[in-house]
Design a protein around this motif. Sequence first.
Motif, PDB file in Angstrom:
ATOM      1  N   UNK A   1       0.807  -1.221   0.000  1.00 34.99           N
ATOM      2  CA  UNK A   1       0.000   0.000   0.000  1.00 34.99           C
ATOM      3  C   UNK A   1       0.840   1.272   0.000  1.00 34.99           C
ATOM      4  N   UNK A   2       2.149   1.121   0.077  1.00 36.37           N
ATOM      5  CA  UNK A   2       3.039   2.290  -0.001  1.00 36.37           C
ATOM      6  C   UNK A   2       3.854   2.281  -1.295  1.00 36.37           C
ATOM      7  N   UNK A   3       3.482   1.398  -2.222  1.00 37.86           N
ATOM      8  CA  UNK A   3       4.240   1.208  -3.457  1.00 37.86           C
ATOM      9  C   UNK A   3       3.379   1.600  -4.654  1.00 37.86           C
ATOM     10  N   UNK A   4       4.008   2.122  -5.699  1.00 34.36           N
ATOM     11  CA  UNK A   4       3.275   2.491  -6.911  1.00 34.36           C
ATOM     12  C   UNK A   4       2.547   1.273  -7.485  1.00 34.36           C
ATOM     13  N   UNK A   5       1.383   1.500  -8.095  1.00 35.60           N
ATOM     14  CA  UNK A   5       0.524   0.412  -8.549  1.00 35.60           C
ATOM     15  C   UNK A   5       1.148  -0.443  -9.641  1.00 35.60           C
ATOM     16  N   UNK A   6       2.137   0.090 -10.398  1.00 31.65           N
ATOM     17  CA  UNK A   6       2.716  -0.687 -11.499  1.00 31.65           C
ATOM     18  C   UNK A   6       3.877  -1.563 -11.037  1.00 31.65           C
ATOM     19  N   UNK A   7       4.119  -1.627  -9.718  1.00 33.35           N
ATOM     20  CA  UNK A   7       5.208  -2.466  -9.187  1.00 33.35           C
ATOM     21  C   UNK A   7       4.626  -3.579  -8.339  1.00 33.35           C
TER      22      UNK A   7
ATOM     23  N   UNK B   1       8.573   1.185   6.526  1.00 32.80           N
ATOM     24  CA  UNK B   1       9.674   2.119   6.270  1.00 32.80           C
ATOM     25  C   UNK B   1       9.973   2.095   4.778  1.00 32.80           C
ATOM     26  N   UNK B   2       9.946   3.261   4.163  1.00 34.24           N
ATOM     27  CA  UNK B   2      10.163   3.363   2.720  1.00 34.24           C
ATOM     28  C   UNK B   2      11.672   3.444   2.466  1.00 34.24           C
ATOM     29  N   UNK B   3      12.296   2.293   2.261  1.00 31.69           N
ATOM     30  CA  UNK B   3      13.752   2.227   2.150  1.00 31.69           C
ATOM     31  C   UNK B   3      14.261   2.877   0.859  1.00 31.69           C
ATOM     32  N   UNK B   4      13.638   2.501  -0.282  1.00 32.69           N
ATOM     33  CA  UNK B   4      14.132   3.020  -1.563  1.00 32.69           C
ATOM     34  C   UNK B   4      13.047   2.933  -2.622  1.00 32.69           C
ATOM     35  N   UNK B   5      12.997   3.976  -3.463  1.00 33.35           N
ATOM     36  CA  UNK B   5      12.157   3.985  -4.659  1.00 33.35           C
ATOM     37  C   UNK B   5      13.077   4.236  -5.845  1.00 33.35           C
ATOM     38  N   UNK B   6      13.463   3.155  -6.542  1.00 33.95           N
ATOM     39  CA  UNK B   6      14.378   3.277  -7.666  1.00 33.95           C
ATOM     40  C   UNK B   6      13.669   3.310  -8.994  1.00 33.95           C
ATOM     41  N   UNK B   7      14.460   3.281 -10.064  1.00 35.31           N
ATOM     42  CA  UNK B   7      13.883   3.345 -11.390  1.00 35.31           C
ATOM     43  C   UNK B   7      13.096   2.100 -11.755  1.00 35.31           C
ATOM     44  N   UNK B   8      13.556   0.939 -11.270  1.00 36.21           N
ATOM     45  CA  UNK B   8      12.877  -0.319 -11.582  1.00 36.21           C
ATOM     46  C   UNK B   8      12.415  -1.071 -10.345  1.00 36.21           C
ATOM     47  N   UNK B   9      13.085  -0.853  -9.215  1.00 30.48           N
ATOM     48  CA  UNK B   9      12.795  -1.613  -8.005  1.00 30.48           C
ATOM     49  C   UNK B   9      12.450  -0.683  -6.845  1.00 30.48           C
TER      50      UNK B   9
ATOM     51  N   UNK C   1       7.669  -9.310  14.606  1.00 36.88           N
ATOM     52  CA  UNK C   1       7.910  -9.809  13.257  1.00 36.88           C
ATOM     53  C   UNK C   1       8.472  -8.678  12.421  1.00 36.88           C
ATOM     54  N   UNK C   2       9.369  -9.005  11.483  1.00 33.57           N
ATOM     55  CA  UNK C   2       9.857  -7.996  10.536  1.00 33.57           C
ATOM     56  C   UNK C   2       9.924  -8.604   9.148  1.00 33.57           C
ATOM     57  N   UNK C   3       9.764  -7.757   8.154  1.00 35.06           N
ATOM     58  CA  UNK C   3       9.763  -8.210   6.764  1.00 35.06           C
ATOM     59  C   UNK C   3      10.432  -7.159   5.891  1.00 35.06           C
ATOM     60  N   UNK C   4      11.268  -7.604   4.967  1.00 34.42           N
ATOM     61  CA  UNK C   4      11.773  -6.741   3.904  1.00 34.42           C
ATOM     62  C   UNK C   4      11.253  -7.288   2.588  1.00 34.42           C
ATOM     63  N   UNK C   5      10.786  -6.404   1.741  1.00 32.89           N
ATOM     64  CA  UNK C   5      10.165  -6.820   0.486  1.00 32.89           C
ATOM     65  C   UNK C   5      10.671  -5.947  -0.655  1.00 32.89           C
ATOM     66  N   UNK C   6      10.816  -6.557  -1.815  1.00 33.36           N
ATOM     67  CA  UNK C   6      11.267  -5.836  -3.004  1.00 33.36           C
ATOM     68  C   UNK C   6      10.209  -5.959  -4.095  1.00 33.36           C
ATOM     69  N   UNK C   7       9.922  -4.837  -4.735  1.00 35.24           N
ATOM     70  CA  UNK C   7       8.887  -4.754  -5.765  1.00 35.24           C
ATOM     71  C   UNK C   7       9.530  -4.308  -7.075  1.00 35.24           C
TER      72      UNK C   7
END
Length: 289
Positions: free
Chosen positions: A49-55, A79-87, A102-108
């Motif tokens: 829910x904090x990530x752009x819809x196309x990712x 926590x919004x770690x990074x918003x890159x060009x593709x990831x 609990x903790x989770x790291x996720x890549x989109x």
Amino acid sequence: MITAMDELISILDLERLEHNLFRGRSPESDWQRVFGGQTIAQALVAAHRTVEEDRHIHSLHAYFMLPGDIKVPIIYTVERIRDGGSFTTRRVVASQHGHAIFSLEASFQKDEIGLEHQIPMPLDVPEPDLLLSQAQLLERFGKNVPEWVSRYWQRPRPLEMKPVMLEHYTSREKLEPRQNIWIRTTGSVPDDRVLQCAVLAYLSDMTLLDTSTFAHGRAVFDSEIQAASLDHAMWFHRPNRLDDWILYTQDSPSTRGGRGFTRGELFARDGTLIASVAQEGLIRLRRAP
């Protein structure tokens, strides 16, 4: 009547408290702690829910720290770690009673075209239509299985499972640490890729740790075993609507030091590899009083 599947979809609809803060609840049940797959799925929804819809999610790595309390809400801080060009990278911490549980790291990633291959689905697995459901297994073998197995098969779930091998449930025989299980949801999943990935993450925590006990003639619900998920990693290869059976192939390369390590692949019925999973969990023999 609200079904277990309706309840699962409902608890994945997190309440937004602030910009990066969400609240989730647990379904009413007699479980002593929050199911790990629920926490993974809710944390994934919070991150999405904090990530752009196309990712879309392509991998996640999670750690379980404390048992979740089913009686109180879970707070998810993103926590919004990074918003890159593709990831895009996000970190999520789930908290209860003032402590991280609990903790989770996720890549989109944005969808893109590239090189593609996959391993084949096992060919020697019977079709799900030829296997017994857990309700049918209970009816046929109920008097010949331990009480913990009977309780496990009777518990209402949003998923239906058809194990290929039954020896694990009916004996203490030491078996090869691998299994195949057909899994499907007991109701429809909305046509929403975020929810479909969240439900897939939820079901990926089902039965996986149990495979690490096969070589020892045990089971995670055995009264002699203290079991709990420690970490969980998942890679999403191809989208799936979750409208048919999925084959969950599992193997456990090692148990040592009170920990069991298990790997899994999730295949669509047509052989498409949907996702891969790896998990390590606590597998500790309880001391006699």
